[in-house]
Write an enzyme that holds these catalytic residues in place. Structure first.
Site, mmCIF file in Angstrom:
data_model
loop_
_atom_site.group_PDB
_atom_site.id
_atom_site.type_symbol
_atom_site.label_atom_id
_atom_site.label_comp_id
_atom_site.label_asym_id
_atom_site.label_seq_id
_atom_site.Cartn_x
_atom_site.Cartn_y
_atom_site.Cartn_z
ATOM 1 N N GLU A 199 6.460 11.066 -6.521
ATOM 2 C CA GLU A 199 5.216 10.872 -7.268
ATOM 3 C C GLU A 199 4.349 12.127 -7.324
ATOM 4 O O GLU A 199 3.594 12.329 -8.281
ATOM 5 C CB GLU A 199 4.401 9.715 -6.682
ATOM 6 C CG GLU A 199 5.000 8.336 -6.945
ATOM 7 C CD GLU A 199 5.988 7.902 -5.879
ATOM 8 O OE1 GLU A 199 6.395 8.747 -5.044
ATOM 9 O OE2 GLU A 199 6.364 6.705 -5.865
ATOM 10 N N PHE A 243 1.231 -6.275 1.277
ATOM 11 C CA PHE A 243 2.353 -5.350 1.163
ATOM 12 C C PHE A 243 2.000 -4.210 0.185
ATOM 13 O O PHE A 243 1.531 -4.453 -0.916
ATOM 14 C CB PHE A 243 3.589 -6.106 0.664
ATOM 15 C CG PHE A 243 4.776 -5.212 0.442
ATOM 16 C CD1 PHE A 243 5.344 -4.510 1.501
ATOM 17 C CD2 PHE A 243 5.324 -5.056 -0.822
ATOM 18 C CE1 PHE A 243 6.430 -3.672 1.304
ATOM 19 C CE2 PHE A 243 6.416 -4.223 -1.034
ATOM 20 C CZ PHE A 243 6.972 -3.532 0.035
ATOM 21 N N GLN A 244 2.213 -3.012 0.608
ATOM 22 C CA GLN A 244 1.944 -1.801 -0.184
ATOM 23 C C GLN A 244 0.523 -1.769 -0.737
ATOM 24 O O GLN A 244 0.276 -1.298 -1.845
ATOM 25 C CB GLN A 244 2.982 -1.645 -1.300
ATOM 26 C CG GLN A 244 4.368 -1.380 -0.718
ATOM 27 C CD GLN A 244 5.379 -0.909 -1.721
ATOM 28 O OE1 GLN A 244 5.320 -1.278 -2.881
ATOM 29 N NE2 GLN A 244 6.337 -0.116 -1.256
ATOM 30 N N LYS A 251 -1.724 -6.027 -9.792
ATOM 31 C CA LYS A 251 -0.550 -6.570 -10.471
ATOM 32 C C LYS A 251 -0.918 -7.744 -11.378
ATOM 33 O O LYS A 251 -0.423 -7.858 -12.505
ATOM 34 C CB LYS A 251 0.476 -7.008 -9.424
ATOM 35 C CG LYS A 251 1.794 -7.438 -10.041
ATOM 36 C CD LYS A 251 2.890 -7.536 -9.012
ATOM 37 C CE LYS A 251 4.214 -7.834 -9.711
ATOM 38 N NZ LYS A 251 5.337 -7.842 -8.770
ATOM 39 N N MET A 264 3.410 34.929 2.261
ATOM 40 C CA MET A 264 1.959 35.096 2.312
ATOM 41 C C MET A 264 1.448 34.855 3.731
ATOM 42 O O MET A 264 0.525 35.526 4.203
ATOM 43 C CB MET A 264 1.293 34.148 1.308
ATOM 44 C CG MET A 264 -0.193 34.380 1.125
ATOM 45 S SD MET A 264 -0.584 36.083 0.716
ATOM 46 C CE MET A 264 -0.668 36.026 -1.060
#
Ligand SMILES: Cc1cc2nc3c(=O)[nH]c(=O)nc-3n(C[C@H](O)[C@H](O)[C@H](O)COP(=O)(O)OP(=O)(O)OC[C@H]3O[C@@H](n4cnc5c(N)ncnc54)[C@H](O)[C@@H]3O)c2cc1C
Ligand SMILES: Cc1ncc(C[n+]2csc(CCOP(=O)(O)OP(=O)(O)O)c2C)c(N)n1
Ligand SMILES: [Mg+2]
Length: 598
Positions: A76, A138-139, A188, A507
């Site tokens: 993602e 959940f999630q 949802k 760097m």
């Protein structure tokens, strides 16, 4: 709230029936369909995302249409970076779609990256159903809370009837004023429930959000007087000029006045780098002439630039000399944030510069030619020190600067985009690729996010299939999103990866050499993969380049392979450092110019 399959099938059937009916503006649609209609109405052609339970209705609605292409990334973070790269290159709002919980938390780095550089994005995230919010479902994660400090604005849509309006506001907020990312969190059940869709709203009304576009005429006049009376004028511009699409106005202004101009890392390309009036990038790794002019000018016109600490160095040192500062910025909170300015002008850079140009045309006074001549002489003296010189003729080891310079020589007249990751290679790209056009140099400045380069490149290539897209990266950065090589294959976005492989987190190694007496704590990159085989395993072409004489032929060969993603693993000098360099806490004129200064 779980939604049963039967419930869904009947809703979907009803929805597809309503879709089949003539394009009446008044339809009962599922939230997911309203969302897709909103994206279509906004002209979205592609979005980057990754599915999961909370967004499956949205994925289903995307499946049933063909005007928007969904690109399935492999992480993602990369979805948001790809949308961000697309936005930087095109000037349009980039769109990403992620699921709830880990989908959203994976997207956080991408959102913060866009936020710090003021990039317009709409990030759509799934959320647990409304009835479950706050129950450790959940999630579930508190998307609004987690993203609040790294978005321009965020929304949690609790009622499907608000969805179209919310989307309209999200796009409006993302692209107007000081641009930035907006998160729209959609539970949802909101994506499943139906509402009467009466068409996408035409107008947005938000009493509390009205960015100022036009600058105050009195302030612009004050700026004009200072500019025309200046003996040592300087124009310092940043990302705001590109974001505000005001490059033509900037070019007109600089050419009318004949004043020197510099850009921040994020402003490169706004004024042609090949023109003598451009002094190069300023700041920590800026040129002598750009930094000395910043310190020694008597009137500074700052345009869409925010006096970042990498630009002004030690603020006390910067403010220790007298100069008048004019600052044009659309965000009042950017003005006098880090340095006190004399003439603040809040407004859109395009509008303000247009007005300033008109006033100059009407003015009876002209810049003081004699003083300007002397100022240019001083600047040419600084420039003659050629602070970007390096060991060009080295035949035993590939100098990283040489790779960038060769690429620039080969592509300077081509339709090319250059993305980079973060590190030494990023600075060499900024210093040695001379950008003559806007929106061609795509990188992360404010957050400095390793891993952006490849997703940026694939986001751009999708939108600009005819253009050549190069990703200048390091062997450290590329590994942070290397999985996107698979996305490049699946969606046929052939990019050219130019990896300046110094086997170091270069760097970091440079800072350890200079600031930590050479204690190289965890900066050596051991156990690197075989990048050639890795590229091949992903279905691409890999090349290993170890000798300076092979640099140009390799780049030429890679460019010929138009339809293939090519990973070029350049083994570069592991000990090379980026110069000039202003050390932490130093003034911008206190530069290290090379190894002899260490
Ligand atoms: C390793 C590394 C090294 C770096 N070294 C340097 C360096 O040497 N030199 C350097 O310059 N940077 C360097 N940076 C980048 C630095 O950290 C900052 O990101 C950068 O300097 C900020 O650029 P900017 O001032 O143009 O700001 P931006 O973040 O681009 O801000 C743009 C400004 O324009 C305003 N604006 C936006 N739209 C409009 C509009 N339409 N009209 C008017 N105003 C508008 C915004 O409000 C904002 O104030 C480095 C970064 C990294 C990762
Ligand atoms: C996500 C992230 N983690 C850590 C850093 C700190 N950091 C800045 S540059 C750099 C090294 C980058 O190494 P590489 O990609 O090999 O580039 P090089 O400097 O060698 O050119 C690191 C670790 C960062 N900018 N971003
Ligand atoms: Mg490296």
């Amino acid at each position: 709230m779980e939604i049963s399959k039967a419930e869904y099938s009947s809703a979907a059937a009803a929805a597809s029936q309503s879709k089949a009916s003539p394009a009446s503006a008044h339809q009962e649609l599922m939230g997911s369909e309203i969302l897709v209609k909103s994206l279509q109405a906004e002209g979205v052609k592609q979005l980057w995302g990754y599915p999961g339970g909370a967004v499956l209705y949205i994925y289903d609605a995307l499946y049933k249409q063909d005007s928007i292409q969904h690109v399935l990334v492999r992480h993602e973070q990369a979805a948001v970076h790809a949308a961000d790269g697309f936005a930087r290159a095109t000037g349009e709002v980039g769109v990403a779609l992620v699921t709830s919980g880990p989908g959203l938390t994976n997207a956080v780095t991408g959102i913060a990256t866009a936020y710090t550089d003021s990039i317009p994005l709409v990030v759509i995230s799934g959320q647990t159903s409304t009835a479950y919010i706050g129950t450790d479902a959940f999630q579930e994660c508190d998307t609004v809370g987690i993203t609040r400090p790294i978005v321009k604005h965020n929304f949690l849509v609790k009622d499907v009837r608000d969805l179209a309006d919310t989307m309209k506001k999200a796009f409006h907020i993302a692209r107007t004023g000081r641009p930035g990312p907006v998160v729209v969190d959609i539970p949802k059940d909101v994506s499943f429930k139906k509402a009467l869709y009466t068409g996408y709203p035409e107008k947005v009304e938000m009493r509390s959000y009205n960015p100022v576009r036009k600058g105050h005429a009195g302030q612009i006049r004050k700026a004009l007087q200072l500019l025309l009376a200046a003996k040592r004028p300087y124009i310092y511009t940043g990302g705001g000029v590109l974001l505000g699409n005001a490059c033509n106005e900037l070019r007109t202004l600089v050419d009318m006045l004949g004043y020197p101009v510099t850009h921040t890392l994020l402003g490169l390309g706004a004024y042609p780098a090949s023109d003598r009036k451009f002094l190069g990038m300023l700041g920590m790794h800026g040129t002598i002439e750009a930094n000395n002019a910043m310190q020694n000018c008597d009137v500074l016109l700052a345009v869409g630039a925010r006096f970042d600490d990498r630009v002004i160095g030690n603020p006390k040192h910067f403010m220790s000399v007298e100069r008048k500062i004019i600052h044009i910025d659309i965000d009042p909170s950017s003005i006098s944030k880090r340095v006190k300015v004399d003439v603040p002008i809040v407004g859109d850079v395009k509008e303000v510069l247009t007005e300033l140009i008109a006033m100059i045309r009407e003015a009876t006074t002209r810049p003081d030619a004699a003083a300007l001549g002397q100022w240019w002489e001083t600047i040419e003296g600084w420039r003659s020190r050629d602070c970007l010189k390096y060991d060009r003729g080295n035949t035993s080891v590939i100098k990283p600067q040489y790779v960038v310079e060769t690429l620039w020589n080969m592509t300077r007249d081509a339709d090319a985009y250059i993305t980079s990751d973060v590190g030494q290679h990023q600075m060499w790209a900024a210093q040695y690729y001379r950008f003559d056009e806007p929106r061609r140099w795509i990188n992360s400045g404010g957050l400095g996010t390793m891993g952006v380069g490849l997703p940026y490149a694939m986001g751009i290539k999708l939108a600009k299939p005819e253009s050549e897209v190069f990703c200048i990266t390091g062997e450290g950065s590329i590994q942070m999103n290397i999985q996107e090589l698979a996305t490049c294959l699946q969606y046929n976005t052939p990019v050219k990866v130019v990896s300046l492989n110094n086997r170091y987190l270069g760097m970091v190694r440079q800072w350890q050499e200079i600031e930590y007496s050479g204690r190289y704590s965890s900066s050596y990159m051991d156990s690197l993969p075989n990048f050639v085989k890795l590229a091949e395993a992903y279905g691409h072409v890999g090349m290993l380049i170890e000798r300076p004489e092979d640099v140009e032929p390799a780049l030429r060969e890679a460019r010929k392979l138009k339809d293939r993603t090519v990973f070029m693993d350049f083994r570069t000098d592991p000990t090379e450092n980026v110069f000039p360099m202003v050390q932490a806490g130093r003034g911008i004129t206190e530069m290290l110019l090379g190894a002899d200064d260490l």
